[in-house]
Design a protein around this motif. Structure first.
Motif, PDB file in Angstrom:
ATOM      1  N   VAL A  21       0.865  -1.172   0.000  1.00 44.15           N
ATOM      2  CA  VAL A  21       0.000   0.000   0.000  1.00 44.15           C
ATOM      3  C   VAL A  21       0.905   1.227   0.000  1.00 44.15           C
ATOM      4  CG1 VAL A  21      -1.863   1.206   1.202  1.00 44.15           C
ATOM      5  CG2 VAL A  21      -1.686  -1.285   1.367  1.00 44.15           C
ATOM      6  N   PHE A  22       0.713   2.108  -0.974  1.00 38.02           N
ATOM      7  CA  PHE A  22       1.457   3.368  -1.006  1.00 38.02           C
ATOM      8  C   PHE A  22       0.627   4.429  -0.305  1.00 38.02           C
ATOM      9  CE2 PHE A  22       3.389   1.334  -4.816  1.00 38.02           C
ATOM     10  CZ  PHE A  22       4.719   1.451  -4.447  1.00 38.02           C
ATOM     11  N   GLY A  23       1.246   5.214   0.554  1.00 41.96           N
ATOM     12  CA  GLY A  23       0.532   6.262   1.267  1.00 41.96           C
ATOM     13  C   GLY A  23      -0.562   5.641   2.101  1.00 41.96           C
ATOM     14  N   ASP A  25      -3.855   4.920   0.964  1.00 41.86           N
ATOM     15  CA  ASP A  25      -4.867   4.063   0.355  1.00 41.86           C
ATOM     16  C   ASP A  25      -4.602   3.614  -1.084  1.00 41.86           C
ATOM     17  OD1 ASP A  25      -5.127   6.528  -0.675  1.00 41.86           O
ATOM     18  OD2 ASP A  25      -7.213   6.843  -0.100  1.00 41.86           O
ATOM     19  N   VAL A  26      -3.372   3.779  -1.587  1.00 45.09           N
ATOM     20  CA  VAL A  26      -3.128   3.240  -2.930  1.00 45.09           C
ATOM     21  C   VAL A  26      -2.663   1.790  -2.794  1.00 45.09           C
ATOM     22  CG1 VAL A  26      -1.840   3.473  -5.091  1.00 45.09           C
ATOM     23  CG2 VAL A  26      -2.497   5.516  -3.816  1.00 45.09           C
ATOM     24  N   VAL A  27      -3.598   0.864  -3.023  1.00 49.74           N
ATOM     25  CA  VAL A  27      -3.248  -0.555  -2.914  1.00 49.74           C
ATOM     26  C   VAL A  27      -2.673  -1.008  -4.255  1.00 49.74           C
ATOM     27  CG1 VAL A  27      -4.082  -2.866  -2.360  1.00 49.74           C
ATOM     28  CG2 VAL A  27      -5.110  -0.868  -1.266  1.00 49.74           C
ATOM     29  N   ALA A  28      -1.359  -1.095  -4.337  1.00 52.77           N
ATOM     30  CA  ALA A  28      -0.701  -1.442  -5.605  1.00 52.77           C
ATOM     31  C   ALA A  28      -0.659  -2.949  -5.793  1.00 52.77           C
ATOM     32  CB  ALA A  28       0.708  -0.861  -5.642  1.00 52.77           C
ATOM     33  N   VAL A  29      -0.539  -3.686  -4.686  1.00 51.20           N
ATOM     34  CA  VAL A  29      -0.541  -5.151  -4.729  1.00 51.20           C
ATOM     35  C   VAL A  29      -1.393  -5.614  -3.554  1.00 51.20           C
ATOM     36  CG1 VAL A  29       0.869  -7.234  -4.484  1.00 51.20           C
ATOM     37  CG2 VAL A  29       1.718  -5.315  -5.852  1.00 51.20           C
ATOM     38  N   GLY A  46      -0.133  -7.893 -17.455  1.00 47.79           N
ATOM     39  CA  GLY A  46      -1.390  -7.219 -17.117  1.00 47.79           C
ATOM     40  C   GLY A  46      -1.348  -5.781 -17.584  1.00 47.79           C
ATOM     41  N   PRO A  47      -2.498  -5.106 -17.558  1.00 47.67           N
ATOM     42  CA  PRO A  47      -2.572  -3.736 -18.049  1.00 47.67           C
ATOM     43  C   PRO A  47      -1.797  -2.760 -17.169  1.00 47.67           C
ATOM     44  CG  PRO A  47      -4.669  -4.409 -17.081  1.00 47.67           C
ATOM     45  CD  PRO A  47      -3.790  -5.615 -17.082  1.00 47.67           C
ATOM     46  N   SER A  48      -1.588  -1.575 -17.680  1.00 49.95           N
ATOM     47  CA  SER A  48      -0.854  -0.544 -16.961  1.00 49.95           C
ATOM     48  C   SER A  48      -1.483  -0.276 -15.590  1.00 49.95           C
ATOM     49  CB  SER A  48      -0.869   0.737 -17.805  1.00 49.95           C
ATOM     50  OG  SER A  48      -0.080   1.700 -17.189  1.00 49.95           O
ATOM     51  N   GLY A  49      -0.627  -0.212 -14.584  1.00 51.66           N
ATOM     52  CA  GLY A  49      -1.100   0.139 -13.248  1.00 51.66           C
ATOM     53  C   GLY A  49      -1.612  -1.027 -12.425  1.00 51.66           C
ATOM     54  N   CYS A  50      -1.507  -2.267 -12.948  1.00 53.07           N
ATOM     55  CA  CYS A  50      -2.080  -3.407 -12.218  1.00 53.07           C
ATOM     56  C   CYS A  50      -1.156  -3.922 -11.111  1.00 53.07           C
ATOM     57  CB  CYS A  50      -2.451  -4.536 -13.174  1.00 53.07           C
ATOM     58  SG  CYS A  50      -1.023  -5.377 -13.871  1.00 53.07           S
ATOM     59  N   GLY A  51       0.078  -3.416 -11.035  1.00 52.57           N
ATOM     60  CA  GLY A  51       0.945  -3.796  -9.918  1.00 52.57           C
ATOM     61  C   GLY A  51       2.145  -4.663 -10.286  1.00 52.57           C
ATOM     62  N   LYS A  52       2.456  -4.762 -11.578  1.00 58.42           N
ATOM     63  CA  LYS A  52       3.554  -5.634 -12.024  1.00 58.42           C
ATOM     64  C   LYS A  52       4.904  -5.152 -11.509  1.00 58.42           C
ATOM     65  CE  LYS A  52       2.664  -4.785 -16.402  1.00 58.42           C
ATOM     66  NZ  LYS A  52       1.564  -3.808 -16.280  1.00 58.42           N
ATOM     67  N   THR A  53       5.217  -3.877 -11.769  1.00 59.01           N
ATOM     68  CA  THR A  53       6.517  -3.340 -11.367  1.00 59.01           C
ATOM     69  C   THR A  53       6.653  -3.364  -9.853  1.00 59.01           C
ATOM     70  OG1 THR A  53       6.733  -1.988 -13.337  1.00 59.01           O
ATOM     71  CG2 THR A  53       7.976  -1.266 -11.413  1.00 59.01           C
ATOM     72  N   THR A  54       5.594  -3.027  -9.153  1.00 57.98           N
ATOM     73  CA  THR A  54       5.640  -3.037  -7.689  1.00 57.98           C
ATOM     74  C   THR A  54       5.968  -4.451  -7.184  1.00 57.98           C
ATOM     75  OG1 THR A  54       4.017  -1.261  -7.658  1.00 57.98           O
ATOM     76  CG2 THR A  54       4.355  -2.461  -5.595  1.00 57.98           C
ATOM     77  N   THR A  55       5.353  -5.464  -7.793  1.00 59.36           N
ATOM     78  CA  THR A  55       5.628  -6.850  -7.400  1.00 59.36           C
ATOM     79  C   THR A  55       7.105  -7.177  -7.625  1.00 59.36           C
ATOM     80  OG1 THR A  55       3.371  -7.461  -7.986  1.00 59.36           O
ATOM     81  CG2 THR A  55       4.957  -9.258  -7.818  1.00 59.36           C
ATOM     82  N   ASP A 168      12.121  -5.852 -16.142  1.00 56.28           N
ATOM     83  CA  ASP A 168      10.931  -5.006 -16.194  1.00 56.28           C
ATOM     84  C   ASP A 168      10.779  -4.424 -17.595  1.00 56.28           C
ATOM     85  OD1 ASP A 168       8.691  -3.594 -15.638  1.00 56.28           O
ATOM     86  OD2 ASP A 168       9.572  -2.296 -14.117  1.00 56.28           O
ATOM     87  N   GLU A 169       9.883  -4.990 -18.374  1.00 57.77           N
ATOM     88  CA  GLU A 169       9.630  -4.548 -19.749  1.00 57.77           C
ATOM     89  C   GLU A 169      10.937  -4.315 -20.494  1.00 57.77           C
ATOM     90  OE1 GLU A 169       6.288  -3.151 -20.807  1.00 57.77           O
ATOM     91  OE2 GLU A 169       5.248  -3.210 -18.904  1.00 57.77           O
ATOM     92  N   PRO A 170      11.792  -5.331 -20.607  1.00 59.43           N
ATOM     93  CA  PRO A 170      13.129  -5.100 -21.136  1.00 59.43           C
ATOM     94  C   PRO A 170      13.152  -4.782 -22.629  1.00 59.43           C
ATOM     95  CG  PRO A 170      12.757  -7.445 -20.885  1.00 59.43           C
ATOM     96  CD  PRO A 170      11.566  -6.756 -20.278  1.00 59.43           C
ATOM     97  N   THR A 201       5.838  -7.796 -18.418  1.00 53.93           N
ATOM     98  CA  THR A 201       5.482  -7.241 -19.719  1.00 53.93           C
ATOM     99  C   THR A 201       3.993  -6.923 -19.741  1.00 53.93           C
ATOM    100  OG1 THR A 201       5.455  -7.617 -22.111  1.00 53.93           O
ATOM    101  CG2 THR A 201       5.121  -9.541 -20.727  1.00 53.93           C
ATOM    102  N   HIS A 202       3.587  -6.034 -20.639  1.00 55.85           N
ATOM    103  CA  HIS A 202       2.142  -5.921 -20.850  1.00 55.85           C
ATOM    104  C   HIS A 202       1.777  -6.417 -22.243  1.00 55.85           C
ATOM    105  CE1 HIS A 202       3.602  -1.856 -22.066  1.00 55.85           C
ATOM    106  NE2 HIS A 202       2.893  -2.181 -23.121  1.00 55.85           N
ATOM    107  N   ASP A 203       2.773  -7.064 -22.905  1.00 57.96           N
ATOM    108  CA  ASP A 203       2.565  -7.575 -24.257  1.00 57.96           C
ATOM    109  C   ASP A 203       2.262  -9.067 -24.189  1.00 57.96           C
ATOM    110  OD1 ASP A 203       2.940  -8.735 -26.750  1.00 57.96           O
ATOM    111  OD2 ASP A 203       4.506  -7.321 -27.329  1.00 57.96           O
TER     112      ASP A 203
END
Ligand SMILES: Nc1ncnc2c1ncn2[C@@H]1O[C@H](COP(=O)(O)OP(=O)(O)OP(=O)(O)O)[C@@H](O)[C@H]1O
Ligand SMILES: [Mg+2]
Length: 356
Positions: A21-23, A25-29, A46-55, A168-170, A201-203
């Motif tokens: 959780v960022f701050g 209430d931003v639940v990233a994962v 998964g789509p942008s913002g779904c929590g991939k990079t955070t994971t 990460d999206e290399p 990836t999101h591809d």
């Protein structure tokens, strides 16, 4: 390729009820469980913002989990800072040092972690050999193509012999042709050395091409985990069906269920397929564009609304009482014309019922 010991330390990764959780209430994962076997390549898709990079960053220790446990090998690393974890990461933007030669870039992390210069040099040259860049050691990054720069970034991460290698999206800075080549190289090295890789990836095509297993994420949670074929052939819901490849969604009636087999009906046309736990009644069917049989003798009446020649195949938009579907066909020599009235059927292992 030279004899190498790189990869010998590959370890599994385990997430147990991990949230970030960022701050306030931003639940990233959101409370994910995940197991990555040693020596396997697992993709977070998964789509942008779904929590991939955070994971990914939580595996590296660049973000700390708000709750849950993360294990690498047998070690609980949940509270361990990045510098104490045996993980390296390859970023989308390569992040090479522009004023250092290729060799110096690859040696940098090795010298930093205490290798003597001679040993660091030997290992760096070995790493460059693995990514096909023998002889490029004295060049500057600016004297390399995008694909070559990305290979240097891969070599730099590889030579550190991490327990886990993160990407990460290399490939997102590379053009389509290079993307295919570099992804094949990454997969070949990963398999040759038995590396544990977590790859973001999101591809969807990239994910299908490189992965042992794909974790489809949606809104900070895991939508489905499976190997490429399972996800493509048996998506759990509309989101996964649509995200992994194109899928036509059709309303149907389940007229009978016997054991694990359902019989469905659309406009008088019937087909048998796995019931996936569903009971008779209204249901949704997902059908891949290549698994629609067009021009069959029997089937659902359809009109060719659009026919497009794309070289290796024909692409058709078909309309009818079912709505609209997208179909592809290998036969480019005798294409159907727009306006043609045809019958559309399903390939044997074509459609799947969506349980949601
Ligand atoms: N440092 C941060 N502070 C606050 N919110 C963040 C931070 N990092 C990420 N987020 C939020 O967490 C969510 C997940 O972000 P993340 O970067 O993991 O997504 P992603 O799946 O990698 O997306 P993309 O495909 O766009 O890279 C997003 O809503 C994002 O805005
Ligand atoms: Mg990201």
């Amino acid at each position: 390729m030279t004899e190498t010991h790189l990869g010998a330390k590959a370890a599994p990764v385990r997430f147990e009820g991990v949230s970030k959780v960022f701050g306030k209430d931003v639940v990233a994962v959101d409370n994910i469980d995940l197991y990555v076997e040693a020596g396997r390549l697992v993709t977070l898709l998964g789509p942008s913002g779904c929590g991939k990079t955070t994971t990914l960053r939580m595996i590296a220790g660049l973000e700390m989990a708000s709750s849950g446990r993360i294990l690498i090998g047998d070690q609980d690393v949940t509270k361990l800072p990045a510098t104490d974890r045996d993980v390296s990461m390859v970023f989308q933007s390569y992040a090479l040092f522009p004023h250092m030669s290729v060799l110096e870039n690859v040696m940098y992390g090795l010298t930093f972690s205490g290798y003597a210069k001679g040993e660091a040099r030997t290992r760096a040259l070995e790493g460059l050999d693995l990514v096909g860049l023998t002889g490029f050691d004295s060049r500057l990054p600016s004297e390399l193509s995008g694909g070559q720069q990305q290979r240097v970034a891969v070599a730099r991460a590889l030579v550190l012999e991490p327990q886990v290698l993160l990407f990460d999206e290399p490939l997102s800075n590379l053009d389509a042709k290079l993307r295919r080549q570099v992804r094949e190289d990454i997969r070949a090295i990963q398999q040759d050395l038995g590396l544990t890789v977590v790859y973001v990836t999101h591809d969807q095509e990239e994910a299908l091409a490189v992965s042992d297993e794909i974790v489809v994420m949606r809104n900070a949670a895991i939508a489905q985990i499976g190997n490429p074929r399972e996800l493509y052939d048996a998506p759990n819901d509309r989101f996964v069906a649509d995200f992994i490849g194109e899928a036509n969604l059709l309303a149907c009636q389940i007229t009978a269920v016997e054991g694990n087999t359902a019989t469905i009906e659309i406009e008088g046309y019937t087909h048998s397929l796995p019931a996936r736990g569903l009971q008779p009644g209204a249901a949704t069917l997902a059908v891949r564009p290549s698994r629609l049989l067009i021009g069959a003798d029997e089937g659902i009446p359809a009109t060719v609304a659009k026919a497009t020649y794309v070289g290796v195949r024909m692409e058709y938009t078909l309309t009818g009482g079912f709505g609209q579907v997208f179909a592809v066909h290998d036969d480019v020599d005798t294409p159907l014309d727009p306006g043609a009235e045809i019958r559309m059927a399903f390939a044997e292992r074509g459609p799947v019922l969506l349980p949601d």
